[in-house]
Design a protein around this motif. Sequence first.
Motif, PDB file in Angstrom:
ATOM      1  N   GLY A  64       0.662  -1.323   0.028  1.00 24.02           N
ATOM      2  CA  GLY A  64      -0.158  -0.046   0.090  1.00 24.02           C
ATOM      3  C   GLY A  64       0.784   1.360   0.025  1.00 24.02           C
ATOM      4  N   LEU A  65       2.185   1.280   0.126  1.00 23.00           N
ATOM      5  CA  LEU A  65       2.848   2.480   0.066  1.00 23.00           C
ATOM      6  C   LEU A  65       3.544   2.721  -1.030  1.00 23.00           C
ATOM      7  N   ILE A  66       3.205   2.121  -2.262  1.00 21.71           N
ATOM      8  CA  ILE A  66       3.845   2.383  -3.616  1.00 21.71           C
ATOM      9  C   ILE A  66       2.778   2.687  -4.673  1.00 21.71           C
ATOM     10  N   PRO A  67       2.887   3.703  -5.177  1.00 23.21           N
ATOM     11  CA  PRO A  67       1.380   3.986  -6.092  1.00 23.21           C
ATOM     12  C   PRO A  67       1.995   3.331  -7.393  1.00 23.21           C
ATOM     13  N   GLU A  68       0.768   3.216  -8.150  1.00 17.99           N
ATOM     14  CA  GLU A  68       1.194   2.558  -9.582  1.00 17.99           C
ATOM     15  C   GLU A  68       2.177   2.998 -10.225  1.00 17.99           C
ATOM     16  N   ALA A  69       2.217   4.517 -10.293  1.00 14.83           N
ATOM     17  CA  ALA A  69       3.161   5.228 -11.278  1.00 14.83           C
ATOM     18  C   ALA A  69       4.567   4.853 -10.935  1.00 14.83           C
ATOM     19  N   GLN A  70       4.949   4.533  -9.935  1.00 20.58           N
ATOM     20  CA  GLN A  70       6.228   4.470  -9.433  1.00 20.58           C
ATOM     21  C   GLN A  70       6.689   2.834  -9.832  1.00 20.58           C
ATOM     22  N   LEU A  71       5.497   1.979  -9.369  1.00 24.85           N
ATOM     23  CA  LEU A  71       5.651   0.685  -9.846  1.00 24.85           C
ATOM     24  C   LEU A  71       6.122   0.554 -11.231  1.00 24.85           C
ATOM     25  N   LEU A  72       5.425   1.074 -12.237  1.00 22.09           N
ATOM     26  CA  LEU A  72       5.428   1.027 -13.377  1.00 22.09           C
ATOM     27  C   LEU A  72       6.843   1.565 -13.963  1.00 22.09           C
ATOM     28  N   SER A  73       7.266   2.557 -13.389  1.00 16.71           N
ATOM     29  CA  SER A  73       8.617   3.172 -13.847  1.00 16.71           C
ATOM     30  C   SER A  73       9.589   2.261 -13.355  1.00 16.71           C
ATOM     31  N   ALA A  74       9.543   1.755 -12.215  1.00  8.84           N
ATOM     32  CA  ALA A  74      10.630   0.760 -11.684  1.00  8.84           C
ATOM     33  C   ALA A  74      10.477  -0.681 -12.653  1.00  8.84           C
ATOM     34  N   VAL A  75       9.407  -1.096 -12.902  1.00  6.98           N
ATOM     35  CA  VAL A  75       9.345  -2.332 -14.124  1.00  6.98           C
ATOM     36  C   VAL A  75       9.996  -1.981 -15.316  1.00  6.98           C
ATOM     37  N   ARG A  76       9.779  -0.628 -15.867  1.00 10.59           N
ATOM     38  CA  ARG A  76      10.463  -0.290 -16.885  1.00 10.59           C
ATOM     39  C   ARG A  76      11.954  -0.141 -16.801  1.00 10.59           C
ATOM     40  N   ARG A  77      12.484   0.485 -15.829  1.00 13.06           N
ATOM     41  CA  ARG A  77      13.948   0.581 -15.688  1.00 13.06           C
ATOM     42  C   ARG A  77      14.549  -0.828 -15.331  1.00 13.06           C
ATOM     43  N   GLU A  78      14.071  -1.805 -14.594  1.00 10.92           N
ATOM     44  CA  GLU A  78      14.748  -3.127 -14.364  1.00 10.92           C
ATOM     45  C   GLU A  78      14.632  -3.760 -15.674  1.00 10.92           C
ATOM     46  N   LEU A  79      13.733  -3.870 -16.142  1.00 12.95           N
ATOM     47  CA  LEU A  79      13.393  -4.717 -17.372  1.00 12.95           C
ATOM     48  C   LEU A  79      14.466  -4.252 -18.608  1.00 12.95           C
ATOM     49  N   MET A  80      14.613  -2.853 -18.681  1.00 13.54           N
ATOM     50  CA  MET A  80      15.398  -2.494 -19.670  1.00 13.54           C
ATOM     51  C   MET A  80      16.854  -2.815 -19.208  1.00 13.54           C
ATOM     52  N   GLU A  81      17.164  -2.866 -18.233  1.00 13.36           N
ATOM     53  CA  GLU A  81      18.624  -3.154 -17.664  1.00 13.36           C
ATOM     54  C   GLU A  81      18.811  -4.623 -18.134  1.00 13.36           C
ATOM     55  N   LEU A  82      17.831  -5.375 -18.122  1.00 13.35           N
ATOM     56  CA  LEU A  82      17.959  -6.988 -18.515  1.00 13.35           C
ATOM     57  C   LEU A  82      17.862  -6.897 -19.973  1.00 13.35           C
ATOM     58  N   HIS A  83      17.707  -5.842 -20.815  1.00 18.68           N
ATOM     59  CA  HIS A  83      17.912  -5.651 -22.320  1.00 18.68           C
ATOM     60  C   HIS A  83      16.529  -6.406 -22.941  1.00 18.68           C
ATOM     61  N   LEU A  84      15.567  -6.434 -22.151  1.00 19.20           N
ATOM     62  CA  LEU A  84      14.171  -7.071 -22.649  1.00 19.20           C
ATOM     63  C   LEU A  84      13.669  -6.141 -23.737  1.00 19.20           C
ATOM     64  N   PRO A  85      13.401  -6.959 -24.919  1.00 17.84           N
ATOM     65  CA  PRO A  85      12.737  -6.130 -26.024  1.00 17.84           C
ATOM     66  C   PRO A  85      11.454  -5.216 -25.617  1.00 17.84           C
TER      67      PRO A  85
END
Lengths: 299, 315
Positions: A148-169
Amino acid sequence: MVLRIRFHGRGGQGVKTASRIVGTAAFLVGYQVQDSPVYGAERRGAAVVAFTRFGEEAILERGVIEHPDLIVVGDETLLANPAAGVMVGQETATAIFLNAESAQPLVEQYALSPSTIAWDLTRRTQAIVGVASALSVGLAAATARLVGLIPEAQLLSAVRRELMELHLPEGAIAKNLDLASEVFNALPSLEFPLRDGQETPQKISSVLYEGLLRGSPSILNTGNAEQRQTGAWRLERPEVNFEQCTRCGLCFLQCPDGAITLDQNGYPIIDYDHCKGCMLCQTLCPVQAILSKQEVRSW
Amino acid sequence: MKVKREFYRSFKDLPSEEYLSPGSPLCAGCGGLTTLRQMHKVLGDNVVIVDAAGCMTLLAIYPFTPLRSSWLYTTMGSPSAGAQGLRDALDVLLAKHRMSADDNLQVLVLAGDGSTYGMGLSATSAAIHRGLDFWYLCYDNEAYGNTGFQLSEASPFGSATATSPQGTQQTKKNIFEIWRAHQPPYVATVSAHEPIDLAEKVRRAMTMTGPKLFLALAVCPTGWGFDPALSDEIARLAIETGVWPLKEAIAGQVRHTYIPRRLRPVREYLKLQRRFRHLFQPTLWGETLTYIQEQVNIYWQSVAKAEGAKQPTLA
Ligand SMILES: Cc1ncc(C[n+]2csc(CCOP(=O)(O)OP(=O)(O)O)c2C)c(N)n1
Ligand code: SF4
Ligand code: SF4
Ligand code: SF4
C-alpha cells in the motif's frame, strides 16, 4: 519504521528481479531501500530467496529477513519443502501472498496464517506475457499493491527500468507493464502495523576448526542423489505419445539428467520424480512425439 | 562431410550404461551435464574425477552424489595437479600389488573454462609437459558460471557477461591450439549435440597413454540466457553456423571430424541468446555482426586449405 518483504520462488522465476523492482519502486517514492538475493548454489528450478527492506530512515539491518512483514511466494510447491524456509517467521508476518489458484486448501494443508492471499499469477502471466514462469513483474506488482505504500506510477517506472537493464525488448516490456497494472488493480492494499526500530544483526558465529575427516566430509555412497526429487522443479511436464514415437533414442541421449530410460522395447520412459522439465526433449524429438503439459495445474 | 566412423555407427551402438544418477542440483537443461554423462558412458566404470571449483562442483555435495565413479574436489587452479597426485598414488598401489589391475582407475579432470583457460592453465601445462596419463574434460560455458556468469578468457567476442554488460571486446583464447602446442597424444573438441562423434573420439583416445584433452561447448541456458528447451537446438546451431568446429589432433595432426557443406549465418545462433541481445536491439550492431561472421568464414577457409577439403559455402 522498516518494512520487510521476503520473496520465495524457484530459480528462473524472477524472484530476484521482483525484489529489485519493489526496491526501485520504493526508492522512486522516496524511501530508503535495500534489496538482495541469497547467492549460493541456486540453480534454475531450485529454491531461491530474495529480500527487500524499505523505510524512512537509513536501514542498518543486514542479511536474511527472519521476521518479514510480508512473505511473497511465487511457487506454491515450495510450501512442501521445509528446506525452502517459506514459513520461517510467519507468526510476525501480516500477510502471505501465494501465487496459487486459491488460498484455502493451502492454508489448511500447511497451517498458514488466515491472512493469506492467493492470486493466479501464472495464468495471467502466461496469458499476457506469454511465458508462465516469468513471474518477476507480477510478484512485484502484487507486493507493491499489498503493502500500500507504492503508487502505480512508481511501480510502472521501476518495472520499465529493471527490464530495460535486462535488455528485454520493448514489446516484452510493454506486455509486462500491462501485467503489472492488471495485478496492481486486482489486489487490495493491506494495513501493515509497522514495527519501529531495527533488528540487531545476528552475531557472526565463529567457525570451528574440525579435523580433516569431519571438516571435509567424504561421501561414501554412490548415485544417491536419486533421493533428491528434482521433479518438483518442473513447470512443464513432458509426456511421450507412444503411438508416434519411433524409438530413435535421441531424447534418451540428450536428457542432461538421465531422467529418461529406454524400456525393453526401446520406448522412452520419463522418470517424473527427477525430470526437471527443461523440455529440451520435446524440442528435439524429430517426430513431435513429446507433448508438454502445464505442471502448475496438477499441483 | 563427416569422417568415417570406427566404433559406433548409430545411436543404438552407444553404450547404454549410466554412471550418473538423476537428482543433481545443476540447472535444468545444462549442456555440461549432458556432456559429462555421454563421455562417462564411454569411459566406463573405473573413473576418478578431479573436479575444479565451478558449476560441476555442485554435483557432489555432502551427503549426495549422482556419480557412480569416484570424485575429488580441488581449487580452480589445481585440478591437473590433483590428477598427478592421484595417478601417482594409483601407480604406487599397483606397483606394490596393493591394488589389482582390474581396480585401476582412469583419472579425469573435469573443469570449467574459467579454470581451464585461466587459473588452472599453468598446472595443466606442466602436467601435459610431464606426459601425465590422464583425461581432461573442459565443459566450456564461456564464462564463470557458478559465481554468476562473469567474463572468462573463453567468453566470445561481443558476448555480455556480468562483468562485461556491454559485450566484451576481448577474443576467446584458442585453448585447443595452446594444448596442441604441448604435443599431447590427443586433443579434441566435442559437443553433446553429436554424441556419436563424441563417443568415437573418446574411444579413439582410449588406447593412448598420456594427456587426452577434450574441449566441449557446454550450452548454458542460465548464463547465456535462453529457454532450456532450446539447449540442444543452440548446440546444433553452434555447429551448423561453424562457430563450434568439431575436430581432433592426433599426435599434433589436426583434422575436422565434420565440415559443414554450407554455413548457416552466425546471427541465427547469436540472436537466440540474451548474452548477444545488445547486438540486435535497440539498434542493430551491423558491423560487429559482420565482423563475427567474417572471423568464422576466415576460419573455415583456412580449414579447407589445410585439409584439402571442400570449403563450406560461406554465409
Ligand atoms: C582460486 C579461486 N578463485 C575463486 C574461486 C571462486 N569460484 C568458484 S567457482 C568459480 C567460477 C568457475 O568458473 P569456470 O571454471 O568457468 O566454471 P563454471 O562455474 O562455469 O562451471 C569461482 C570464481 C575459487 N574457487 N578458487
Ligand atoms: S526423441 Fe521422440 S521419437 Fe525419439 S525416442 Fe524420444 S520420443 Fe521417441
Ligand atoms: S524435460 Fe525431458 S530432457 Fe528435460 S529433464 Fe525432463 S525428461 Fe529430461
Ligand atoms: S549455470 Fe550453466 S553450466 Fe552452470 S549448471 Fe547452470 S546451465 Fe550448467
